[in-house]
Design an enzyme around this catalytic site. Structure first.
Site, PDB file in Angstrom:
ATOM      1  N   ASN A   1       0.848  -1.206   0.000  1.00 13.67           N
ATOM      2  CA  ASN A   1       0.000   0.000   0.000  1.00 13.67           C
ATOM      3  C   ASN A   1       0.878   1.248   0.000  1.00 13.67           C
ATOM      4  OD1 ASN A   1       0.591   0.750   2.853  1.00 13.67           O
ATOM      5  ND2 ASN A   1      -0.373  -1.241   3.219  1.00 13.67           N
TER       6      ASN A   1
ATOM      7  N   ASP B   1      -4.404  -6.527   4.995  1.00 16.68           N
ATOM      8  CA  ASP B   1      -5.388  -7.413   5.630  1.00 16.68           C
ATOM      9  C   ASP B   1      -5.315  -8.832   5.072  1.00 16.68           C
ATOM     10  OD1 ASP B   1      -6.492  -5.569   7.379  1.00 16.68           O
ATOM     11  OD2 ASP B   1      -7.721  -4.685   5.783  1.00 16.68           O
TER      12      ASP B   1
ATOM     13  N   LYS C   1       9.771 -17.165 -10.053  1.00 19.00           N
ATOM     14  CA  LYS C   1       8.992 -16.073 -10.668  1.00 19.00           C
ATOM     15  C   LYS C   1       7.832 -16.679 -11.478  1.00 19.00           C
ATOM     16  CE  LYS C   1       9.193 -12.297 -13.858  1.00 19.00           C
ATOM     17  NZ  LYS C   1       9.692 -11.948 -15.160  1.00 19.00           N
TER      18      LYS C   1
ATOM     19  N   PHE D   1      -4.728   3.134  14.845  1.00 20.58           N
ATOM     20  CA  PHE D   1      -5.106   4.130  13.837  1.00 20.58           C
ATOM     21  C   PHE D   1      -6.269   3.571  13.025  1.00 20.58           C
ATOM     22  CE2 PHE D   1      -2.132   7.717  13.338  1.00 20.58           C
ATOM     23  CZ  PHE D   1      -1.264   7.422  14.376  1.00 20.58           C
TER      24      PHE D   1
ATOM     25  N   LYS E   1     -13.701   0.481  15.608  1.00 18.56           N
ATOM     26  CA  LYS E   1     -12.370  -0.155  15.718  1.00 18.56           C
ATOM     27  C   LYS E   1     -11.818  -0.030  17.138  1.00 18.56           C
ATOM     28  CE  LYS E   1     -11.312   0.196  10.859  1.00 18.56           C
ATOM     29  NZ  LYS E   1     -10.665   0.906   9.765  1.00 18.56           N
TER      30      LYS E   1
ATOM     31  N   LYS F   1     -11.145  -3.619  18.850  1.00 21.86           N
ATOM     32  CA  LYS F   1      -9.740  -4.018  19.037  1.00 21.86           C
ATOM     33  C   LYS F   1      -9.246  -3.714  20.454  1.00 21.86           C
ATOM     34  CE  LYS F   1      -8.857  -3.470  14.092  1.00 21.86           C
ATOM     35  NZ  LYS F   1      -7.835  -3.633  13.076  1.00 21.86           N
TER      36      LYS F   1
END
Ligand code: CTP
Length: 400
Positions: A207, A276, A286, A321, A335, A339
């Protein structure tokens, strides 16, 4: 209130590097003024410093055009920190013996704020016992020395004497301005950056996380006197000086490192952007274009923060976060509860000035029973705010 940094530039070839330093410090929301020796003006123009700092750059102790006839005293009173960068062997010798024969040396003597010196000179001048004695004297006088590096010097000699890296000088300045003992004896564990989930030896899924926010929290914690462990995914930013670094690639590696480190941490902050899901298999070779199955099979990664929340010890404080693109407060609250965090920082990635690659952030700060929307601030400032809030939460927990 903005802090005032007075930079004294003296006459060495590295003087041009002070331009980068001033430009970079300005972006940190500091007030910068520059004074130069006449020799430094042979290398760089005062106009360049004036333009970058936004303040007149002073050179002459007896400048008749200056409205302030005793500018060395005004400058000295103004400064919260004075830094000589680069500092030549000559100016070093002067300032450790109280010689005041120009604006820079006179102002330096008049300053009652913390003082820093970043020497730069030829290796033989640096290693000369006279210079070494002057450096020892500077340390005795509590001037902080930012050690020069070993390298190829402008005079074609190789050895110690090259001006320290500008980023390291900047970090030393910020550390000196912000340092306090608020988190003495605390161990802060932080995760930062993205994770990379391998498909084969050459490809991965990841990301846009830059790691900037997690690294800024680590720097803030170090400045507040904490012991810091930073578990980092692959990023392109320098490690904070003084942090114990653990580099990982995948979410599973991050999970293992965080589980182990969490046993000895007082505060745990999950700032990393953890993937995730990961490919169900990592191919040993490869994957060839012709052989590739067009559909990727994915399996879930462990939720590290949820595990930490579940296994939290009595006085441990946990901060997560939430990266969202809509309904920030609603998702962030969910969250926080799911959590088992004590604090959650909600981050709307669609707002300008917030998110991955910027130096600023705009966030909501959620505790179990409150939510606060903070104005835009630097990632450093947010780091301090997070740590101060975690300290308050810890103190509240201890009262119960
Ligand atoms: N997190 C984690 N492990 C994961 C995913 C996320 O520890 N596998 C942590 C992040 O570091 C962050 C918090 O959980 O502190 C929330 O991450 P975020 O990506 O916003 O939420 P997710 O739980 O992944 O949920 P969703 O992607 O559905 O929004």
């Amino acid at each position: 209130m903005k802090k005032n940094v007075l930079i004294g530039v003296t006459g060495g070839i590295a003087a041009y590097k002070a331009l980068d330093l001033v430009s970079s410090l300005k972006k940190k929301d500091l007030q910068i003024k520059v004074m130069m020796t006449k020799n430094a003006c042979e290398f760089v123009s005062p106009l360049s410093f004036r333009t970058l700092s936004g303040h007149p750059c002073e050179v002459d102790l007896f400048d008749k055009t200056n409205e302030d006839p005793i500018s060395h005293i005004s400058l000295a009173k103004w400064a919260d920190l004075v830094v000589l960068v680069p500092c030549t062997a000559n100016v070093l010798a002067k300032v450790v013996h109280g010689i005041c024969d120009d604006l820079v040396s006179t102002t330096f003597l008049a300053c009652h704020c913390p003082k820093m010196i970043a020497p730069a000179m030829n290796v033989h001048m640096y290693e000369n016992p006279v210079t070494q004695r002057n450096l020892a004297l500077a340390k005795d006088l509590s001037y902080q020395i930012i050690e020069p590096e070993v390298g190829h010097l402008a005079c074609n000699d190789t050895g110690k004497g090259k001006l320290a890296n500008v980023k390291d000088i900047e970090e030393a300045i910020l550390h000196s301005l912000c340092h306090n003992d608020q988190l003495n004896h605390k161990h802060v564990l932080i995760s930062a950056g993205p994770t990379q989930e391998a498909l084969d030896p050459v490809r991965f899924i990841s990301n846009h996380s830059s790691g900037k926010q997690g690294y800024a929290i680590a720097r803030a914690a170090l400045n507040m006197g904490a012991k810091v462990t930073l578990v980092s995914g692959p990023v392109n930013i320098p490690a904070p000086k003084g942090a114990a670094m653990i580099f990982v690639q995948s979410a599973e590696e991050m999970f293992e490192a965080m589980k182990e480190q969490s046993l000895k941490a007082d505060y745990i902050i999950m700032a990393a952007a953890v993937a995730d899901y990961r490919p169900s298999q990592k191919a040993a070779e490869k994957i060839k274009k012709s052989a590739a199955d067009k559909t990727l099979q994915m399996i879930p990664n462990p939720d590290i923060l949820a595990w930490i929340g579940q296994h939290k010890k009595e006085n441990q404080v946990v901060c997560g976060f939430a990266m969202e693109t809509s309904d920030l407060d609603k998702h962030a609250k969910e969250k926080l509860e799911k959590k088992n965090c004590d604090l959650l920082i909600g981050n709307n990635l669609t707002v300008e000035g917030a998110g991955f690659k910027t130096d600023t952030n705009i966030v909501s700060l959620l505790k179990k029973d409150s939510i606060e929307h903070l104005p835009k601030c630097t990632k450093e400032e947010l780091g301090i705010r997070i740590l101060e809030t975690m300290k308050e939460i810890e103190e509240e927990k201890k009262k119960c």
